[in-house]
Design an enzyme around this catalytic site. Structure first.
Site, PDB file in Angstrom:
ATOM      1  N   HIS A 485      60.932  27.400  72.533  1.00  0.00           N
ATOM      2  CA  HIS A 485      60.145  28.621  72.303  1.00  0.00           C
ATOM      3  C   HIS A 485      60.464  29.668  73.366  1.00  0.00           C
ATOM      4  O   HIS A 485      59.651  29.963  74.247  1.00  0.00           O
ATOM      5  CB  HIS A 485      58.646  28.292  72.283  1.00  0.00           C
ATOM      6  CG  HIS A 485      58.211  27.570  71.051  1.00  0.00           C
ATOM      7  ND1 HIS A 485      57.975  26.215  71.015  1.00  0.00           N
ATOM      8  CD2 HIS A 485      57.988  28.020  69.787  1.00  0.00           C
ATOM      9  CE1 HIS A 485      57.610  25.855  69.794  1.00  0.00           C
ATOM     10  NE2 HIS A 485      57.617  26.934  69.021  1.00  0.00           N
ATOM     11  N   GLN A 706      63.600  14.723  62.457  1.00  0.00           N
ATOM     12  CA  GLN A 706      63.982  15.906  61.692  1.00  0.00           C
ATOM     13  C   GLN A 706      63.916  15.661  60.188  1.00  0.00           C
ATOM     14  O   GLN A 706      63.518  16.525  59.421  1.00  0.00           O
ATOM     15  CB  GLN A 706      65.389  16.355  62.092  1.00  0.00           C
ATOM     16  CG  GLN A 706      65.445  17.050  63.430  1.00  0.00           C
ATOM     17  CD  GLN A 706      64.614  18.315  63.456  1.00  0.00           C
ATOM     18  OE1 GLN A 706      64.895  19.268  62.749  1.00  0.00           O
ATOM     19  NE2 GLN A 706      63.560  18.318  64.260  1.00  0.00           N
TER      20      GLN A 706
END
EC number: 3.1.4.-
Length: 738
Positions: A485, A706
């Protein structure tokens, strides 16, 4: 949500007109309540006995006129007063605060310290309506529901979490031959069982319902006289306080043909158990929405009688939209054939749940990666389990360090950086190459180019220098120490947003102001992200979690800080020169899009998009109307659907990493995993609940995590978005990865 078909009925009891009585009268008028004034106890009782008001307000200030407590006791003696809220208006205390116990003993629910201000009265009425009055309304509804259970022709049994029988209805007594007194308080295992059931059937049922799953199938019940009766049984766990199973509701419908062979019944039972076992392997995302499967199950044989719909409480004064839908379905059932009626019953059961948009998950031992991702991303955290607090202080926005050189304008971008952005309009654009070329400042450079391409400065009537300063200060407030982020993620989301905005269907739907809002929202959507999830901040008792009440903590902070940064200094205030109403519209759109990135509402946004846009467009195409531009435009450009498009657009852009070329996808997967690993490490150090235990750097399989993320969050969302944009290029990578 409006819960009353008729306005709230209020009875005011004041011996004389004064400013306080006038204040409540005007407040009732403002709130659109039906208000009646009574001057004497006799007229008040007569009026109350006739109208059964929802709320009674009695003047308790002047005992010389009448005894307010005696009047309240008289009203409580009326049978219909059980669900009425009665309020005492008392004098403002001169010295010590008096005890409220005499008022409570007299039957008052609440007191109101005199304040004749109309808005004070109005606010009090609103709090009462949405507090005590609403609670009493629900109790009345509960009584009506039990009345419906008593009248139902289905045998209904309710047990506690420990499977102790708490209620059986008259139909159960009639079918099974027991009296209520013989069953209430008994454990299920004490009731005799039929020998006709397969030996492992009870174990199968218990293993299903103890996980919080509904069980439905054929079951032999033993009547009091010893006979066995074949029933179609549905057992539903009821989740209560604390998220735990508090009750089990069993609905039993005897089959008319009780002479079927044991072999036939065993086949049906086996099929029921097979359904349960195979359901573990079905797609969890679609399991709760498959109406076709419930239709075929419910209409298994013509010998099965159609059962009555439960709890049709037409007398309840509710007119919420979902209630209208349920009433329409109930009415349609009356003239529907058996298979349709059975399917509609299942639809009603789904509609009556509170989590309409949340798919049902399996247990943690089935897929820990998915469960941990969902727990970490779609909840606001657990309550803190220790006294430790991790205080994340709100970082003061900082200025760009003076030693960094930045372009004066788009034309001043160094050639090597400009070269990395030559294909920025392509989905295969490599933001990591730009990150390296700009020394981890890709957002400013990419922002200058994309905002220029969309004419943002012209729309906002701001100089390019102001835009440049704004991009610099926004980027400076992203944490470069975060592995995921950071401003590179913001640049990636900005690129995906710009890419989607160029798609024809999206351009048909959005106006220029929507495009500008989307680009700005993408730029700021994670500003000042601390590299920790909302759940972590809530569990740690951080300042941000306290400020935003544990609700959409980070997303609220990103939006608020973005506007604080922008408006505090004219040098970077890109909104300075736009008209006030346009600014308000733009601001609201930006805030709405940033808040849409919060994952707890993920399935709500996706399902609303599918139902409001995908399905109507598909219906047009099926009916040969796909070339009807007016019909398509009406779907795409309605104000409600434009909001849904913008939310879906930024959501897809925000988590589009699995759809990128594979080398980029793998890099992003490693970065987000590292951030989750760091969070798990810190949770263990701080003694906090570990939100995502599977993200332990010593044991985690990044590919598996994932795949779970793609299967649970990405697949359906991009299927829906692909149908809207007719864009298959972004989808190929996901299909390859799966």
């Amino acid at each position: 949500m409006k819960l009353f078909k008729d306005p709230l009925q209020v009875l005011l009891v004041f011996a004389k007109e004064d400013s306080q009585s006038n204040g409540f009268c005007r407040a009732c008028e403002k709130a659109n309540y039906r208000c009646k004034m009574a001057r004497t106890p006799e007229s008040a009782l007569e009026c109350f006995s006739e109208k059964h008001h929802d709320l009674v307000i009695i003047d308790h200030r002047h005992s010389r006129h009448f005894d307010a407590e005696a009047l309240c006791r008289s009203m409580r003696a009326v049978n219909s007063s059980e669900n009425t809220v009665i309020v005492a208006v008392v004098k403002r205390p001169d010295r010590e605060e008096a005890s409220v116990m005499p008022l409570i003993n007299a039957g008052f629910n609440r007191r109101y310290v005199e304040n004749a201000n109309m808005m004070a009265c109005y606010n009090e009425l609103l709090q009462l309506e949405h507090g005590e009055v609403l609670a009493q309304f629900k109790l009345r509804a509960g009584n009506a529901i039990f009345t419906a259970l008593e009248q139902s022709q289905d045998a209904i049994e309710i047990t506690s979490e420990d499977q102790v029988i708490q209620y059986v209805n008259p139909a159960y007594e009639s079918i099974m031959g027991y009296q209520q007194s013989e069953l209430i308080g008994k454990e299920i295992i004490e009731v005799p069982k039929s020998e006709k059931n397969k030996p492992d059937l009870l174990e199968t049922i218990n293993s299903c319902i103890l996980k919080g799953k509904e069980w439905q199938g054929i079951y032999y019940a033993k009547k009091k006289n010893g006979d066995s009766v074949q029933q179609n049984v549905k057992i539903t766990p009821v989740i209560g306080q604390g998220g735990k199973i508090r009750h089990y509701v069993s609905i039993n419908r005897p089959l008319n043909d009780n002479n079927k062979s044991d072999k036939s019944s065993e086949r049906v039972q086996a099929e029921s158990q097979t359904d349960i076992q195979s359901s573990k392997h079905k797609d969890r995302r679609k399991g709760s929405l498959d109406v076709r499967s419930t239709t075929s199950r419910g209409s298994d044989g013509s010998s099965q009688r159609r059962h009555s719909s439960m709890a049709r409480i037409h007398s309840m004064t509710i007119e919420a939209p979902i209630t209208k839908v349920i009433n329409i379905i109930n009415a349609a059932q009356e003239s529907s054939p058996m298979p349709v009626a059975e399917a509609l019953d299942r639809v009603l059961e789904i509609l009556r749940t509170t989590e309409l948009y949340s798919p049902q998950l399996g247990t943690k031992d089935e897929d820990p990666h998915t469960n941990d991702l969902v727990g970490g991303l779609m909840t606001d955290g657990l309550r803190r389990l220790s006294g430790n607090e991790y205080i994340l202080s709100t970082k003061q926005p900082h200025h760009l360090p003076s030693h960094l050189t930045t372009p004066l304008s788009l034309n001043d971008i160094p050639p090597r950086i400009a070269q990395t952005m030559e294909n920025e309009d392509s989905w295969d654009f490599d933001v990591f190459t730009l990150e390296a070329a700009t020394m981890k400042r890709p957002l400013t450079y990419l922002g200058l180019k994309i905002f220029s391409r969309f004419g943002v400065c012209e729309f906002l009537n701001c100089p390019e220098a102001t835009l440049r300063s704004w991009l610099q200060v926004i980027e400076a407030n992203y944490h470069s120490s975060n592995s995921y982020h950071n401003s590179s993620h913001a640049a990636d989301v900005l690129h995906a947003t710009a890419y989607f905005l160029c798609k024809e269907r999206v351009k048909q739907s959005l106006d220029p102001i929507d495009e500008v809002a989307a680009l700005i929202a993408a730029t700021v959507h994670d500003v000042d992200h601390p590299g920790r999830t909302n759940s972590f901040l809530c569990n740690a008792g951080s300042e941000l979690a306290i400020l935003y009440n544990d609700t959409a903590v980070l997303e609220s902070h990103h939006a608020a800080l973005a506007f604080q940064i922008t408006t505090r200094d004219d040098k970077c205030n890109i909104f300075k020169n736009i008209e006030r109403n346009e600014y308000r519209t733009l601001r609201q759109a930006i805030i709405d899009m940033v808040l849409a990135t919060e994952m707890t509402k993920h399935f709500e946004h996706v399902n609303k998009f599918v139902n409001s846009i995908n399905k109507p467009l598909a219906a047009l195409e099926e009916n040969g109307g796909s070339n009807d531009e007016e019909s398509v435009k009406s779907i795409l450009t309605s104000p409600e659907n434009r909001i849904l498009v913008k939310r879906m657009l930024i959501k897809c852009a925000d988590i589009s990493n699995p759809c990128r070329p594979q080398e980029l996808c793998i890099e992003w997967a490693g970065r987000i995993s590292e951030e989750y690993f760091a969070q798990t490490d810190e949770e263990k150090r701080q003694g906090l609940p570990v939100v995502m235990p599977v993200f332990d750097r010593n044991t985690c399989s990044i590919p598996k995590s994932q795949i779970s993320f793609i299967d649970y969050f990405i697949t359906d969302m991009f299927d829906a978005w692909d149908g809207k944009t007719a864009n298959t290029n972004t989808w190929n990578t996901v299909l390859i990865l799966i």
